[in-house]
Design an enzyme around this catalytic site. Structure first.
Site, short mmCIF file in Angstrom:
data_model
loop_
_atom_site.label_atom_id
_atom_site.label_comp_id
_atom_site.label_asym_id
_atom_site.label_seq_id
_atom_site.Cartn_x
_atom_site.Cartn_y
_atom_site.Cartn_z
N ARG A 114 -4.64 -5.95 -3.24
CA ARG A 114 -4.10 -5.20 -2.32
C ARG A 114 -4.85 -3.79 -3.23
O ARG A 114 -4.79 -3.58 -4.34
CB ARG A 114 -2.46 -5.07 -2.07
CG ARG A 114 -2.10 -4.90 -3.81
CD ARG A 114 -0.82 -5.18 -4.34
NE ARG A 114 0.19 -4.52 -5.26
CZ ARG A 114 1.48 -4.40 -5.80
NH1 ARG A 114 2.03 -5.21 -4.80
NH2 ARG A 114 1.58 -4.01 -6.97
N ASN A 152 2.94 2.97 -1.49
CA ASN A 152 3.09 2.11 -3.07
C ASN A 152 2.35 2.26 -3.96
O ASN A 152 1.30 1.89 -4.10
CB ASN A 152 3.39 -0.05 -2.32
CG ASN A 152 4.02 -0.48 -3.16
OD1 ASN A 152 5.67 -0.44 -2.94
ND2 ASN A 152 3.79 -1.24 -4.13
N GLU A 153 3.16 2.53 -4.62
CA GLU A 153 2.78 3.03 -6.07
C GLU A 153 1.18 3.24 -5.86
O GLU A 153 0.17 2.79 -6.72
CB GLU A 153 3.07 1.66 -6.69
CG GLU A 153 4.23 1.18 -7.30
CD GLU A 153 4.40 -0.07 -8.24
OE1 GLU A 153 3.60 -0.94 -8.51
OE2 GLU A 153 5.48 -0.33 -9.35
N GLU A 305 12.62 -0.59 -6.61
CA GLU A 305 12.20 -1.93 -7.30
C GLU A 305 13.06 -2.15 -8.96
O GLU A 305 12.04 -1.05 -9.74
CB GLU A 305 11.19 -2.06 -7.01
CG GLU A 305 10.01 -2.13 -5.83
CD GLU A 305 8.60 -1.95 -5.72
OE1 GLU A 305 8.36 -2.54 -6.73
OE2 GLU A 305 8.28 -2.00 -4.89
N TRP A 313 4.26 -11.42 -14.04
CA TRP A 313 2.84 -11.58 -14.48
C TRP A 313 3.27 -10.73 -16.34
O TRP A 313 2.41 -10.17 -16.63
CB TRP A 313 2.28 -9.95 -14.47
CG TRP A 313 3.36 -8.41 -13.96
CD1 TRP A 313 3.97 -8.52 -12.25
CD2 TRP A 313 4.18 -7.73 -14.38
NE1 TRP A 313 5.21 -7.82 -11.84
CE2 TRP A 313 5.17 -6.93 -13.37
CE3 TRP A 313 4.48 -7.41 -15.77
CZ2 TRP A 313 6.22 -5.90 -13.94
CZ3 TRP A 313 5.66 -6.42 -16.16
CH2 TRP A 313 6.11 -6.06 -15.35
N GLU A 353 2.45 -13.23 -5.40
CA GLU A 353 3.63 -13.37 -6.51
C GLU A 353 5.47 -14.28 -5.57
O GLU A 353 6.04 -13.36 -6.27
CB GLU A 353 4.25 -11.47 -6.22
CG GLU A 353 3.32 -11.16 -6.93
CD GLU A 353 3.98 -9.23 -6.53
OE1 GLU A 353 4.18 -8.76 -7.63
OE2 GLU A 353 3.54 -8.79 -5.43
N LYS A 354 4.18 -15.41 -5.74
CA LYS A 354 5.36 -16.24 -5.62
C LYS A 354 6.67 -16.57 -6.82
O LYS A 354 7.73 -17.72 -6.37
CB LYS A 354 5.24 -17.64 -5.07
CG LYS A 354 3.45 -17.97 -5.55
CD LYS A 354 2.95 -19.12 -5.16
CE LYS A 354 2.14 -20.18 -6.39
NZ LYS A 354 0.98 -19.11 -5.89
N PHE A 355 5.62 -16.29 -8.03
CA PHE A 355 6.89 -17.20 -9.05
C PHE A 355 7.71 -15.86 -9.50
O PHE A 355 8.13 -15.72 -10.76
CB PHE A 355 5.91 -17.14 -10.26
CG PHE A 355 5.46 -18.46 -10.01
CD1 PHE A 355 6.26 -19.45 -9.49
CD2 PHE A 355 4.28 -18.98 -10.02
CE1 PHE A 355 5.89 -20.87 -9.24
CE2 PHE A 355 3.37 -20.07 -9.90
CZ PHE A 355 4.52 -21.12 -9.04
N HIS A 356 7.82 -14.21 -8.09
CA HIS A 356 7.92 -12.95 -8.90
C HIS A 356 9.68 -13.69 -8.19
O HIS A 356 9.35 -13.97 -6.76
CB HIS A 356 7.28 -12.10 -8.37
CG HIS A 356 8.30 -10.93 -8.78
ND1 HIS A 356 9.57 -10.38 -8.40
CD2 HIS A 356 8.07 -9.96 -9.59
CE1 HIS A 356 9.90 -9.35 -8.44
NE2 HIS A 356 9.19 -8.45 -9.21
C1 GLA Z 1 5.51 -3.41 -7.92
C2 GLA Z 1 5.18 -3.39 -6.16
C3 GLA Z 1 5.43 -4.84 -5.42
C4 GLA Z 1 5.23 -5.56 -6.92
C5 GLA Z 1 6.20 -5.71 -8.00
C6 GLA Z 1 6.19 -6.46 -8.82
O1 GLA Z 1 6.55 -3.16 -8.18
O2 GLA Z 1 5.73 -2.58 -6.05
O3 GLA Z 1 4.94 -4.38 -4.32
O4 GLA Z 1 4.34 -6.09 -6.72
O5 GLA Z 1 5.06 -4.61 -8.44
O6 GLA Z 1 6.34 -6.80 -10.02
#
Ligand code: GLA
Length: 655
Positions: A114, A152-153, A305, A313, A353-356
Site C-alpha cells: 500500500r 490514510n497516514e 485507530e 508488527w 494484517e490478519k494477525f492484527h
Molecule cells: C495503521 C493503519 C491501519 C493499519 C494499522 C495497523 O494505523 O492506518 O490501516 O495498518 O496501522 O497497525
C-alpha cells in the site's frame, strides 16, 4: 467550519475501520448486529477500497457501498467515509508507472502493498481527484455520512524525477534566486554551488554526508507535497459537503509531517495510537500523543485507530491484558478524545494484517476482546453526554516543532543519543508523573496563557521564535529550556557563539565553550543528581540567581543548571526522578499545581470539564484520597473522601 461535535452530537464515538469488502455480504448482517450489541456508533469505511470502487479506469462499482451505507444507517451507525487514495489499484501503476514513488536509491516502490503513490505525480493526483469527486458526488447527500477521512497516514517519500521538478519549483518559491539558495544551503562547503535550477536534486543517495539544509528543505518539501495531496481532496469533498467535517489520520509523533501546519487544514484532528502493552511507559506514551493531538486540535480530537491487542508488527507481539484496552481508551477520553476508534472492526482472515487484533477477534463474539469492547461501549454511552465537547485546562506547555526536529536529526552531529524524541519523552514523562496537566505548543504560538513553558529541545529556533520566548518571559512567564536549544537558525546555520546570544543572556550564560555528549548509558555527576545523555562546558556571566554545578570530572564546578529569574537552563538531562523534582520545583515557583496531591504511584489524574478522571495504571488495588463527596459517573456510586481503584481501574468523579 464544521467540527467534531457535528459528528459526535453529544456522544463519544465508538467504532473503527470497517472493511466489509473483505467479507461476504451475509457477514455484514452479523456485523451490524454485533456493532449494535457493543454500542458502536461510527464506522470508517473505504480506507483501502480503490480497486473495488474503480476496478478499471473510470469504471465504478458503487453498488456494494450503497448497500453497506444503507445497512449501517438503518442501524443508526454513522459513517466516516474515506477517500481510498492511500492504496491505488494495480491498474494505475501498470498504466501509469509515473504514479509510483522512487526511493533515495532510485528504486521504484511497486504495487502489492500500500501507499505506492508519488505525492508529486500529476497523474496520481488527477486519478485521486477523480475518485474523490465520484465518491463525494455519490455519497455527499447520504444520511449516514458524518465525516470525511482523506487518504490514510500520509507518510511517503519520493525522490524521482517528477518530485525533483516539483522540488525545484518549491525552492524557487522559497528562495527566489539561486544566490539566495546557495547562501541558505551554505553550498560554498564542498563545491556544491548551484548555477542552474536543473542541477538541484531531491535528497538522493550520496557518497558521503549530504548537505544538511538540502535535507532539511527536502523534508519540508515532502510534508508540503503530501499536504497538497490532502488539501486537493479535502477541497473536493468540501465543495460537495461544506457542512461535513474533514480529517486525515496522523501517526503518533510522526517525523514526516509538520503536524502543526497540517492540523490547521483539518476540521477534526485525528491520530492513530499504538503503545506497546509490554512497555512500562506505554501509558505515558499514550498521554504524550494525546496531549499533542489535543493541542493541535485546540479542543476535542478523535482517536481514529488503536488496537484491542496485538498489532502484527512487533517482534514480541502481545495482546493487551484484561482491562488495559478499557483503561487506555478512557485515558484518551480523559485527555480530550471525543471518539475512540480502532483498526479494525472485524479481524481479517487474509492479507498482511490478519494477525492484527480487532474489536471482533478471530475468537468471535464470545471472545474476551469483544466482551471487553462491549463493556467499553457501555462506559462511553454513560460518559458521553457528560464529557463530549468539554475541554482541558493546562498551565504548562511543552514546545515542539517539526522543522527543528528535521534540522536536528541529520548525519554528522555529535548528539546521536540525544535524539529529540528521547529528550521530549523524558521531559513529558517527568511532568506526567508529577500530575501537571500539559499542552503542547509551537514556539511561535501565543504562550501567554501558560504559567510554565518547557522546551525539552529546540535545536532550530527562528528569530520570531526567539522573540516569542523572550516576550513570554518578559511578560511574566516561566521558561525552562533543555540543552541543544537555540543552536541553529531557520537555514540550519549555527548561531554566532554556538547558541543564540539573547537566550544566553536570558539564562546567564557568557560562553558555551564546548559540548560534552555522553556515551550511551553514561552519566555525569552533578550536585544532588546524575545527568545523562549530555553535558556542556558553560561559563556563567554571574547574573544567575541559582546554579547547580557539575561535580567531578572535566566539568567540575561548572554550571549544569542555571536559574535566572523566571528563566532556567538545563545543560544535561537529569535522571528521571531528579528531572521530575526539578521541573516540579520550577512549576511550583510558577504557581502550577498538580491535578491532585498525594496520588499513589501509577495513578493518573486528569480534569476534563467538571469531571475528574482517576486512572490506575497498576495491577494492584489502590485507594485514592479525594477531598469532598463525589459521584462516580461510571458506576453511579458516591465517593466520600476516597475512591478505591482495582487493577487498571478507572473512576470519573463529578465535582
Ligand atoms: C495503521 C493503519 C491501519 C493499519 C494499522 C495497523 O494505523 O492506518 O490501516 O495498518 O496501522 O497497525
Amino acid at each position: 467550519m464544521p467540527q467534531l461535535s457535528d459528528a459526535t452530537r453529544g456522544r463519544v464515538l465508538l467504532g473503527g475501520d470497517y472493511n466489509p469488502e473483505q467479507w461476504p455480504e451475509e457477514t455484514w448482517y452479523d456485523d451490524v448486529r454485533l456493532m449494535k450489541d457493543a454500542g458502536v456508533n461510527s464506522v470508517t469505511v473505504g480506507v483501502f477500497s480503490w480497486a473495488r470502487l474503480e476496478p478499471r479506469p473510470g469504471v465504478h462499482d458503487f453498488g456494494w457501498l450503497d448497500r453497506l451505507l444503507d445497512l449501517v444507517h438503518g442501524h443508526g451507525i454513522g459513517v466516516v467515509l474515506a477517500t481510498p487514495t492511500a492504496a491505488p489499484p494495480p491498474w494505475l501503476g501498470r498504466l501509469h508507472p509515473d504514479t509510483l514513488p522512487v526511493d533515495e536509491d532510485g528504486r521504484t516502490e511497486w504495487w502489492g502493498g500500500r501507499q505506492h503513490f508519488s505525492h508529486s505525480s500529476a497523474t496520481y493526483r488527477r486519478h485521486a481527484a477523480a475518485i474523490t469527486e465520484a465518491l463525494a458526488a455519490r455519497y455527499g447527500g447520504h444520511p449516514a455520512l458524518t465525516m470525511w477521512h482523506i487518504n490514510n497516514e500520509y507518510c511517503t517519500y519520493d525522490h524521482g524525477d517528477e518530485a525533483a521538478a516539483r522540488f525545484r519549483g518549491w525552492l524557487r518559491d522559497r528562495y527566489g534566486t539561486l544566490d539566495a539558495l546557495n547562501t541558505a544551503w551554505g553550498t560554498a562547503f564542498w563545491s556544491q554551488g548551484y548555477g542552474d535550477w536543473e542541477e538541484i536534486l531531491p535528497s538522493r543517495r550520496a557518497h558521503y554526508l549530504k548537505n544538511p539544509t538540502q535535507v532539511l528543505d527536502f523534508r519540508r518539501f515532502t510534508s508540503d507535497m503530501l499536504l497538497e495531496c490532502y488539501t486537493a481532496e479535502r477541497d473536493i469533498v468540501r465543495r460537495h459537503t461544506p457542512h461535513i467535517p474533514v480529517t486525515t489520520n496522523f501517526m503518533p509523533l510522526w517525523f514526516g509531517q509538520d503536524a502543526w501546519r497540517w492540523a490547521g487544514e483539518e476540521d477534526v484532528v485525528s491520530v492513530d495510537l499504538y503503545p506497546d502493552p509490554r512497555d512500562p511507559y506505554g501509558a505515558q506514551e499514550g498521554a504524550l500523543v494525546q496531549d499533542l493531538t489535543r493541542s493541535q486540535a485546540r479542543g476535542p480530537w478523535m482517536l481514529m485507530e488503536q488496537a484491542t491487542g496485538a498489532v502484527g508488527w512487533r517482534d514480541v507481539d502481545q495482546p493487551k491484558p484484561r482491562g488495559l484496552n478499557r483503561l487506555w481508551s478512557l485515558q484518551a477520553v480523559a485527555r480530550g478524545a471525543d471518539a475512540v476508534c480502532y483498526f479494525q472492526w472485524r479481524r481479517s482472515r487474509q492479507g498482511a494484517e490478519k494477525f492484527h487484533s480487532a474489536m471482533l477477534g478471530h475468537a468471535g463474539e464470545h471472545g474476551r476482546v469483544f466482551q471487553e469492547v462491549k463493556r467499553l461501549g457501555a462506559d462511553l454511552a454513560t460518559l458521553g453526554p457528560r464529557v463530549s465537547g468539554t475541554r482541558i485546562e493546562a498551565d504548562v506547555a511543552v514546545l515542539h516543532d517539526w522543522h527543528s526536529w528535521w534540522a536536528g536529526t541529520q548525519e554528522a552531529r555529535p548528539f546521536a543519543h540525544a535524539d529529540l524524541p528521547v529528550v521530549l519523552r523524558a521531559w513529558h514523562r517527568a511532568l506526567w508523573e508529577a500530575h501537571l496537566t500539559t499542552d503542547f505548543a509551537h514556539p511561535t504560538h501565543d504562550l501567554s496563557r501558560y504559567r510554565l513553558v518547557a522546551v525539552p529541545q529546540l535545536y532550530l529556533l527562528t528569530d520570531a521564535a526567539v522573540d516569542n520566548l523572550l516576550a513570554y518571559v518578559h511578560g511574566g512567564g516561566t521558561l525552562v529550556c533543555g540543552f541543544l536549544t537555540g543552536i541553529a537558525d531557520e537555514d540550519d546555520r549555527v548561531r554566532p557563539g554556538g547558541m543564540d546570544a539573547r537566550l544566553r543572556g536570558l539564562f546567564g550564560i557568557r560562553t558555551l565553550h564546548e559540548w560534552w555528549p555522553l556515551p550511551a548509558g553514561g552519566t555525569v555527576p552533578c550536585d544532588g543528581f546524575r545527568g545523562t545523555l549530555w553535558s556542556e562546558e558553560l561559563e556563567a556571566d554571574g547574573t544567575a540567581d541559582e546554579t547547580v554545578p557539575y561535580r567531578g570530572g572535566e566539568l567540575d564546578g561548572l554550571p549544569a543548571v542555571l536559574g535566572k529569574g523566571r528563566a532556567w537552563y538545563l545543560s544535561t538531562l537529569p535522571e528521571p526522578e531528579a528531572l521530575r523534582t526539578l521541573l516540579t520545583r520550577i512549576a511550583e515557583g510558577a504557581g502550577v499545581r498538580p491535578v491532585l496531591d498525594g496520588l499513589p504511584d501509577g495513578v493518573e489524574a486528569v480534569r476534563r470539564g467538571d469531571a475528574l478522571f482517576l486512572l490506575n495504571h497498576g495491577r494492584d488495588e489502590v485507594t485514592v484520597d479525594v477531598p469532598g463527596t463525589h459521584r462516580d459517573l461510571l458506576t453511579g456510586e458516591v465517593a466520600d473522601g476516597s475512591v478505591v481503584l482495582g487493577r487498571y481501574g478507572v473512576a470519573v468523579l463529578s465535582s
